[in-house]
Design an enzyme around this catalytic site. Structure first.
Site, PDB file in Angstrom:
ATOM      1  N   ARG A 239     -15.485  64.892 -74.916  1.00 49.16           N
ATOM      2  CA  ARG A 239     -16.580  65.427 -74.148  1.00 49.16           C
ATOM      3  C   ARG A 239     -16.560  66.979 -73.974  1.00 49.16           C
ATOM      4  NH1 ARG A 239     -18.091  64.768 -67.444  1.00 49.16           N
ATOM      5  NH2 ARG A 239     -19.531  66.597 -67.703  1.00 49.16           N
TER       6      ARG A 239
ATOM      7  N   ASN B 234     -21.915  56.010 -70.344  1.00 43.57           N
ATOM      8  CA  ASN B 234     -22.880  56.949 -70.942  1.00 43.57           C
ATOM      9  C   ASN B 234     -22.718  57.215 -72.291  1.00 43.57           C
ATOM     10  OD1 ASN B 234     -24.387  58.232 -68.637  1.00 43.57           O
ATOM     11  ND2 ASN B 234     -22.599  58.944 -67.874  1.00 43.57           N
TER      12      ASN B 234
ATOM     13  N   CYS C 172     -27.362  53.802 -63.988  1.00 43.66           N
ATOM     14  CA  CYS C 172     -26.834  55.144 -63.627  1.00 43.66           C
ATOM     15  C   CYS C 172     -26.802  55.543 -62.322  1.00 43.66           C
ATOM     16  CB  CYS C 172     -28.048  56.132 -64.344  1.00 43.66           C
ATOM     17  SG  CYS C 172     -27.446  57.962 -64.199  1.00 43.66           S
ATOM     18  N   ASP C 173     -26.011  56.185 -61.784  1.00 41.10           N
ATOM     19  CA  ASP C 173     -25.966  56.395 -60.414  1.00 41.10           C
ATOM     20  C   ASP C 173     -26.613  57.889 -60.069  1.00 41.10           C
ATOM     21  OD1 ASP C 173     -23.982  58.158 -61.584  1.00 41.10           O
ATOM     22  OD2 ASP C 173     -22.338  57.333 -60.214  1.00 41.10           O
TER      23      ASP C 173
ATOM     24  N   HIS D  97     -32.026  59.965 -66.914  1.00 43.71           N
ATOM     25  CA  HIS D  97     -31.726  61.417 -66.692  1.00 43.71           C
ATOM     26  C   HIS D  97     -32.855  62.237 -67.136  1.00 43.71           C
ATOM     27  CE1 HIS D  97     -26.837  61.143 -67.041  1.00 43.71           C
ATOM     28  NE2 HIS D  97     -27.510  60.547 -65.971  1.00 43.71           N
TER      29      HIS D  97
ATOM     30  N   TYR E   2     -31.212  66.174 -64.008  1.00 49.17           N
ATOM     31  CA  TYR E   2     -31.130  66.527 -65.470  1.00 49.17           C
ATOM     32  C   TYR E   2     -32.290  67.042 -66.098  1.00 49.17           C
ATOM     33  CZ  TYR E   2     -26.552  63.930 -65.321  1.00 49.17           C
ATOM     34  OH  TYR E   2     -25.261  63.906 -64.772  1.00 49.17           O
TER      35      TYR E   2
ATOM     36  N   ARG F  23     -18.163  72.100 -68.154  1.00 48.52           N
ATOM     37  CA  ARG F  23     -17.865  70.977 -67.217  1.00 48.52           C
ATOM     38  C   ARG F  23     -16.757  70.102 -67.229  1.00 48.52           C
ATOM     39  NH1 ARG F  23     -18.322  69.380 -61.719  1.00 48.52           N
ATOM     40  NH2 ARG F  23     -18.710  67.125 -61.631  1.00 48.52           N
TER      41      ARG F  23
END
Length: 443
Positions: free
Chosen positions: A95, A149, A171-172, A202, A266, A286
């Site tokens: 990531r 994801n 997706c939350d 998103h 997003y 992040r």
């Protein structure tokens, strides 16, 4: 008559989200009774750390629930009613590369949006399909609820390669934002109102929010967003990382370009890409915040619980991530016909949009799956943005399927976060090196 007791498998058992999900499931036993809860992961050591703490939590709160964890697919997927999938292929180390490689080239670095999201998508497709195949082999009547994801690319892949599978991609983020909307106007949570929403994962907008008496809540929420975005002056709004708060504040500007609807945050990465890159800390992204924050905190707490032999004073709590997937499992198990925002093949629900696009819409969920709610035609602005984004996502899946360098270059060049084909190529070449163990060979 007693309620049916379910057997649930959490795939990605070593996830930092697993303890909160386990706590949520235990808090929900009155509405979703469990006979069995299992964890599955291909990282034995990581999962063991989480699982041993979860075992203590379950023994103390619900000793009647059978618990186990394994790295063996047959053991994991046999005798399962619901699979909750939350994979992070490449873990946080990759990531970090998803975020930092695009930033190096002056492009948005984000785990699900832009080049980073495409990179993550190509890592995720194979493992998700593998999970679907395990489920169909060992528990063919089960449902898979996929949180993994980037949901848009994963959903397109499962639509294309496993079209008849019992998988629901979710997706939350809409849930998180709806809870914020509720709090800023003085309501308890998202269940105090009903929403209409359309878009891609998103990448969407709320068009209507009404309470259960039919009162229009959009003006009140809109007024708040115009003043301070989705930031909130509540206890739950405090103590969040600055990068998160910055994204919440961006909704103010996103709302200005489309004042009739309320935006998913997003959209910032696509419609405010230049300012996002300008203000980002490109050396500490992040991913670094999570590695130094949530990941350390979760694993430290798991080890503390195991060493002490008790979880009576644990800091693990349920959250929006856990509550949404639990509500979905309840709707499927007990045919509640709950209205939920899911990722679904369009099939005419958005009348003037591609029939085979994987879109995000309100759906009615019951024992046989879900039924999308028709949104009719959507405006030109949103339609144009969505068409560009869906093309980028489909090209990415084409690239994975065909092993095509050209298709992936086109995917990156099509993405609104990327300014030119030259920049797209430079990013792609760096991503290939970082992802060589996870991507198909590209020719």
């Amino acid at each position: 008559m007693s309620k049916k007791e379910s057997s649930i498998l959490i795939a990605g058992g070593g996830s930092t989200y697993t303890p909160a999900l386990v706590v949520m499931l235990l808090e929900s036993l009155d509405k979703l009774p469990l006979r069995k809860l299992k964890l599955y992961d291909n990282d034995e050591e990581r999962q063991k750390t989480v699982a041993e703490a979860c075992k203590i939590i379950i023994d103390e709160r619900a000793p009647g629930v059978e618990f186990s964890y394994t790295t063996d697919p047959e053991e994991a997927f046999t005798d399962v009613d619901i699979v909750m999938a939350q994979l992070r292929v490449g873990k946080y180390a990759l990531r970090e590369q998803d975020e930092k490689i695009p930033f190096k080239h002056g492009v948005v670095g984000q785990e699900t949006c832009g080049p980073g999201g495409i990179a993550y998508g190509l890592r995720s497709l194979g493992p998700i399909i593998e999970l679907v195949d395990y489920m169909e082999k060992y528990s063919p009547a089960a449902w898979m609820l996929n949180y993994s994801n980037p949901a848009a690319i994963v959903a397109e892949g499962t639509r294309r390669f496993r079209p008849n599978s019992r998988i629901i991609n979710i997706c939350d983020m809409p849930v998180c934002l709806e809870d914020i909307m509720a709090r800023v106007i003085g309501l308890k949570d998202r269940k105090d109102f009903e929403t209409s929403y359309f878009g891609l994962n998103h990448f969407g907008w709320w068009t209507k929010i009404v309470d259960h008496e039919g009162m229009d809540l959009m003006p009140k929420i809109s007024d708040h967003v115009k003043r301070q975005g989705y930031t909130e002056n509540t206890q739950k709004g405090q103590h969040k990382e600055e990068s998160w708060l910055e994204t919440m504040r961006a909704a103010k500007e996103l709302h200005e370009i489309e004042p009739e609807f309320l935006p998913n945050t997003y959209l910032k990465y696509y419609l405010m890409a230049d300012s996002t890159v300008e203000h980002a800390n490109k050396e500490y992204t992040r991913a670094n915040e999570i590695i130094d924050g949530r990941e350390k905190d979760v694993f430290s707490e798991c080890r503390r619980i195991t060493e002490n032999g008790t979880a009576k004073d644990t800091s693990f709590k349920s959250n929006e991530h856990a509550s949404f997937i639990t509500d979905l499992a309840c709707a499927l198990t007990f045919n509640t016909k709950e209205r939920m925002i899911l990722i679904t093949e369009n099939r005419g629900a958005i009348a003037n949009f591609a029939y085979d696009a994987m879109v995000e819409l309100p759906c009615i969920v019951g024992k046989d799956g879900y039924e999308p709610i028709s949104m009719g035609d959507i405006p030109t602005f949103e339609k144009g943005l969505m068409e560009q984004q869906i093309a980028s996502e489909k090209l990415a899946v084409d690239a994975w399927e065909q092993g095509s360098y050209l298709k992936l270059w086109q995917s990156l060049a099509m993405n609104k976060t990327v300014p030119s084909i030259d920049v797209a190529k430079d990013i792609l070449d760096d991503l290939i090196i970082a992802n060589k163990e996870f991507w198909p060979e590209l020719k």
